[in-house]
Scaffold this active site. Sequence first.
Site, mmCIF file in Angstrom:
data_model
loop_
_atom_site.group_PDB
_atom_site.id
_atom_site.type_symbol
_atom_site.label_atom_id
_atom_site.label_comp_id
_atom_site.label_asym_id
_atom_site.label_seq_id
_atom_site.Cartn_x
_atom_site.Cartn_y
_atom_site.Cartn_z
ATOM 1 N N CYS A 115 0.764 -1.194 -0.059
ATOM 2 C CA CYS A 115 -0.126 0.006 -0.181
ATOM 3 C C CYS A 115 0.855 1.246 0.124
ATOM 4 O O CYS A 115 0.239 2.449 -0.332
ATOM 5 C CB CYS A 115 -0.952 0.082 1.205
ATOM 6 S SG CYS A 115 -2.126 -1.540 1.094
ATOM 7 N N HIS A 252 -3.344 7.274 1.884
ATOM 8 C CA HIS A 252 -3.600 5.773 1.622
ATOM 9 C C HIS A 252 -5.027 5.444 2.141
ATOM 10 O O HIS A 252 -5.367 5.866 3.223
ATOM 11 C CB HIS A 252 -2.814 4.939 2.069
ATOM 12 C CG HIS A 252 -3.204 3.264 1.747
ATOM 13 N ND1 HIS A 252 -3.802 2.867 0.559
ATOM 14 C CD2 HIS A 252 -3.273 2.332 2.881
ATOM 15 C CE1 HIS A 252 -3.993 1.783 0.960
ATOM 16 N NE2 HIS A 252 -4.076 1.409 2.146
ATOM 17 N N ASN A 282 -10.035 -0.093 -0.362
ATOM 18 C CA ASN A 282 -8.476 -0.022 -0.473
ATOM 19 C C ASN A 282 -7.992 -0.610 -1.560
ATOM 20 O O ASN A 282 -8.016 -1.663 -1.912
ATOM 21 C CB ASN A 282 -8.133 -0.836 0.792
ATOM 22 C CG ASN A 282 -6.704 -0.856 0.940
ATOM 23 O OD1 ASN A 282 -5.837 -0.505 0.195
ATOM 24 N ND2 ASN A 282 -6.316 -1.321 2.254
#
Length: 325
Positions: A115, A252, A282
């Site tokens: 990520c 993020h 996500n």
Amino acid sequence: MTDRLARIAGIGSYLPDRILSNDDLAAMVDTSDSWIRERTGIRQRHIAPDGVTTADLAEQACRRALDDAGLTAEDVDLIVVATTTPDFTFPSVGTMLQARLGATKGAAFDVQAVCTGFVYALSVADNMIARGQAETALVVGAETMSRILDWTDRSTCVLFGDGAGAMVLTAGEPAGTEGADGVLATYLRSDGRFKDLLHVDGGPSSTGTVGHLRMIGNQVFRHAVTNIAESMTTIAGRAGVSIEEVDWFVPHQANQRILEGVARKLSIPTEKVISTVADHGNTSAASVPLAFDRAVQDGRIKRGDLVLMEALGGGFTWGAVLARF
């Protein structure tokens, strides 16, 4: 030679058409729209259809970013792709994009920091531009996270989605030029001791399979808030600015509760935090450029704004990039 600033010349993103809502998931696993929203803030995510790969999503985002920059693939001499879900073990998504786009010079490769991947990729491209190794770089975050999910595990399959975002960086003013636009500072960290908290249980060398994503969510949450806040204060200090001076925060997009936890910890007004997690879920390395592009498109982020991008991912990896857009 004097280091040069890497200027953000263009940005673009791409999301698959198919939307998977929380209600759709509730028909697949033991969950509900209210359960997902209360714990994550997510209401839907985009899922790539069969036959559409990470490189396909990345290509569309790159073409849009190049159009936004007013450049062509012939101008590009560096492609850095952040992804955890490449089309193949090799070749890299970067070299595939080089061929598809018609970028015939320079280098192309992938980086893997999950990520935090886009933050790492930006840092790599920034350093190469600063030292004169590249003039125009495509920096890409692209993922098909749906391909590594266990769709019977309600603790993870509700969190992730697919998508891609790209930035075009061009060599700008010398570093230290007052008022110049570009990447002002980068900060990268990792700590491999926490692998078991967020990982995929397969790979070419270990199992010969792709594997599935596994996570201990409550422990990841605690580390995320602490480490992301630390990276934000550290990079601001390195650049000689205060957190209050930053116009926009582009984190993020893992979980709305993490975004809010970091904002509370650093006393950041929530209206300065770009959040797309409700619509995208996500998307791992794609989430920062996807969120950045949306905020540019809707008029929030404007030229001249000071923007702080930050992330934490499996590994653990974490870091931040401060840029004048």
